[in-house]
Design a protein around this motif. Sequence first.
Motif, PDB file in Angstrom:
ATOM      1  N   THR A   1      -2.933   7.603 -13.492  1.00 40.73           N
ATOM      2  CA  THR A   1      -3.200   6.454 -12.976  1.00 40.73           C
ATOM      3  C   THR A   1      -2.350   5.709 -12.966  1.00 40.73           C
ATOM      4  N   PRO A   2      -2.200   4.855 -11.514  1.00 38.52           N
ATOM      5  CA  PRO A   2      -1.012   4.832 -11.250  1.00 38.52           C
ATOM      6  C   PRO A   2       0.095   3.375 -12.134  1.00 38.52           C
TER       7      PRO A   2
ATOM      8  N   TRP B   1       0.906  -0.913  -0.348  1.00 33.58           N
ATOM      9  CA  TRP B   1      -0.082   0.083  -0.450  1.00 33.58           C
ATOM     10  C   TRP B   1       0.955   1.354  -0.006  1.00 33.58           C
TER      11      TRP B   1
ATOM     12  N   THR C   1       2.454   7.826 -11.880  1.00 31.00           N
ATOM     13  CA  THR C   1       1.390   7.567 -12.675  1.00 31.00           C
ATOM     14  C   THR C   1       1.882   8.666 -13.681  1.00 31.00           C
TER      15      THR C   1
ATOM     16  N   LYS D   1      -3.109   6.632  -3.867  1.00 30.77           N
ATOM     17  CA  LYS D   1      -2.681   5.405  -3.676  1.00 30.77           C
ATOM     18  C   LYS D   1      -2.670   4.847  -4.773  1.00 30.77           C
ATOM     19  N   GLN D   2      -1.420   3.297  -4.414  1.00 35.37           N
ATOM     20  CA  GLN D   2      -1.180   2.867  -5.320  1.00 35.37           C
ATOM     21  C   GLN D   2      -1.175   1.269  -3.912  1.00 35.37           C
ATOM     22  N   THR D   3      -2.224   0.290  -4.343  1.00 39.72           N
ATOM     23  CA  THR D   3      -1.937  -0.850  -4.100  1.00 39.72           C
ATOM     24  C   THR D   3      -1.908  -2.312  -4.254  1.00 39.72           C
ATOM     25  N   PRO D   4      -0.289  -2.333  -5.184  1.00 41.72           N
ATOM     26  CA  PRO D   4      -0.357  -3.466  -6.064  1.00 41.72           C
ATOM     27  C   PRO D   4      -0.229  -4.750  -5.057  1.00 41.72           C
TER      28      PRO D   4
ATOM     29  N   GLN E   1       2.063  -0.023 -13.033  1.00 45.98           N
ATOM     30  CA  GLN E   1       2.276  -1.348 -12.371  1.00 45.98           C
ATOM     31  C   GLN E   1       3.743  -1.112 -11.838  1.00 45.98           C
TER      32      GLN E   1
ATOM     33  N   PRO F   1       7.658  -2.065  -6.149  1.00 42.21           N
ATOM     34  CA  PRO F   1       6.266  -1.052  -6.986  1.00 42.21           C
ATOM     35  C   PRO F   1       7.166   0.135  -7.691  1.00 42.21           C
TER      36      PRO F   1
END
Length: 841
Positions: free
Chosen positions: A641-642, A587, A636, A600-603, A644, A632
């Motif tokens: 968009t975050p 996170w 963006t 926010k990013q949640t890979p 990958q 990570p």
Amino acid sequence: MPSHVSHTLTRAARARTFVRAETATARRAVTLAASTLFALAAINALTAANAHAQSAASSAASTAAAPATAARAAQLLHIPAGSLQQGLVAFAQQTGLMISYDAAQVADKRTAGVSGTYTPSLALALLIEGTGLQATGQPNGGYIVAPGPNAAGAGGAAVALPQTNVNARAERDVARGPVVGYVATRSDTATKSDTSIMQTSQSISVIPRDQMNDQGVQTVSDALKYAAGVTADPYGNDTRADWFYIRGFNADVYWDGLRVPQIANRPGSYAAIRVDPYTLERVEVLRGPSSILYGAGNLGGLVNLVSKVPSAEPYREIGIDYGTFDRRQLRVDMTGPANEDGTLLYRITGLGRLSNAQTDNVSDDRIMIQPSITWRPNAQTSLTWFFNYMQDNMGSSVSYGPALGMVNESRWGRIDRDLLTGDPAFDRYRKTQVATGYRFEHRLNDALQFRSTARFTHMNLDYKSIYGTGLLPDQRTLQRTAYQAEPILNGWQLDNNVQYDTATGPVAHKVVGGVDFQTQRFLNRVWSGSAPSLDLYAPVYGVKGVLPANPTTSTDQTQTQLGLYLQDQMRWDRWYLTLGGREDFTWSTTDNNIAKTTVKQTPSKFTWRAGLLYESAIGLSPYFSYSTSFLPTLSTNLAGTPLQPTTGQQYEIGLKYQPLNTNAIFTASLFNLTQQNVSTADPANTRNTIQTGEVRSRGVELEARMSLTSKLNVVASYTYQDVEVTRSNNVDLGKRPYGVPRNMASFWADYNFGSVGDAKLGAGAGIRYLGQTAGDTANSFSVPSVTLVDASLHADIGWRWRLQLNATNLFDRTYVAGCNTTVQCYYGTGRTVIGSVTARW
């Protein structure tokens, strides 16, 4: 009764410990004196407690008529790995002690050997470690080696070995503890378990304390200069941080198995947490992906910094250094029992330094203290706590300039190596960091053990700098920008795991499963403004840069990772199969305080590893491994968009060779690494970012480590690496990443000549070759290769004193260590000579 074989031969030998030592004088004397007094006050208090404990223990031993072996001094021993029977004979010859044993009981057993300075009791315990045998001290000063806890001999009632025997394994925990000479045989970095390097199906190097002492290393980067596959110091004489690449990619840094919080690829990357090498027992390089055990990380590998820990064997040293750039340094390292029964051990390591640097107005001042304490209530339980405080003050920071004038001569000639491209009236670099944590281990039974490690780290930085952004057509005027940053970084890391040793039929299993958690909070404030240009050949200083009142960058960022991992090391006969998998949840939240936006990013990602190795009877271990990684990407695209995470894979095939009855390891490895999801420009809109890029690295590494006798230590390496951007929409397509040489080679040898009167004389010499590198992403120019020579001289006077002189870049080659762009090139460090005097007791 079984027949016993006895061997006796007397040969006195004194200890051999490599340490730098130093001479202190007084610039900013008040600061240094205060830190030194603080360190010595704590040391004296613990030393007094230790002396009282030793006095009481000595009195008790006298009353109980303890054997003479308990009081014998440490000796310099060299017993190579091989047959245990031959090792016991060598032990008797070198210590002059009588050793009794049943030849049939030791005939088929082997020993890892002992080489270095040990008390006889500890040396014998290490010699028979893992054989199922026990040594029992005798009143006549000898030992009986036999199975079982109740061995006794005809010479008198059995007397237990001193406390060092009980603590031998934890003391020297071979996966993390001291290494005698240059050859480590075990490590836990690659598997999170105590595993033989010859049984590890991945390339790993261990740089031990002896090598760091011989080479007089001053930074972690210094320690890595002779390791295969590692590009150390790609940015030259930079006092801000330790920089290095492994197999062409940025390397991750771990400290006692926990990740060092890092800020990469965005403003604030200079805010690096550093570890002083004087606090380290060993530096370990794990090449290739490590996500299976450590989670998010770079593809090339990691460097694990293993700290010195409290010891049951009392040892104290104080040293002073003096050298080039008016370097004045005081170091203290003291350890031993802190109570009468030896269940509480302490260690205090401290350092104070005042030093200039190669670049004008750049200093390398440091205050560091690291106390630690270990509690061992029994042989199954150990808890170690440590605290580290370090403050760096560097005046100005790193200075870099244009390729035209550094790599190639301009019409005005070469730019001076000591030129500051900033300004003394403006520049500032002051960093404070604090770290504290623990390591807990408990063995529940012979099959099951639990380990827990945790650390909190804090860093804050006050940084101002003026740096170059462009060279005017006159080839001497550097355009510059003013910069200020005040980042704050806090990090928490925790790793809990369980190891279970079992068997299913003929297959033995070493299963490690665990959960780790880490989070870091980075508050970044940056001001950018204008600064006057600088004449590189006639600089004028004292005109300050102009900064805005409000930050131009203000972000608060939190990164969190939770990982679940499971690994099984299986053994059938001489075959070793390692399988492991891990699921990571991450996170990250980035708050832009100026734009009032939040990203926010949640890979999440699953990674795995498989390795197969065969350990032959003649010391050869061929292996093959495949492993994956992810990292990570904290950014963006144009739409917000975050991005990958980047992903990576490595294929590695190698051969390890440990000749029988020698203390040497030779390794050869072929590798192929590929990284995907690399950011590149969108052909439809160059302002946008897409992730179709790819980087490939492949090559060969050769490394040899040898401690051939107690007199000669050697390390040699060769690296060929072909790193290329294989997919990209930018100018770097088909090009090499900057700063990564195709060829590297090194050789270092240290030899002790013997005694001249009371002094034992020795010398070391090394040569390093760094191949040509690309100067920028477009490969528009190249940085030439360079060959550097290092050397050392040392003399041990008795056991208590050591004199040492180290020189790096002995012939004072002026060279460029690397470039990022046409205006960002970094000079390598010129000749540096440091003289040391060390007292130990």
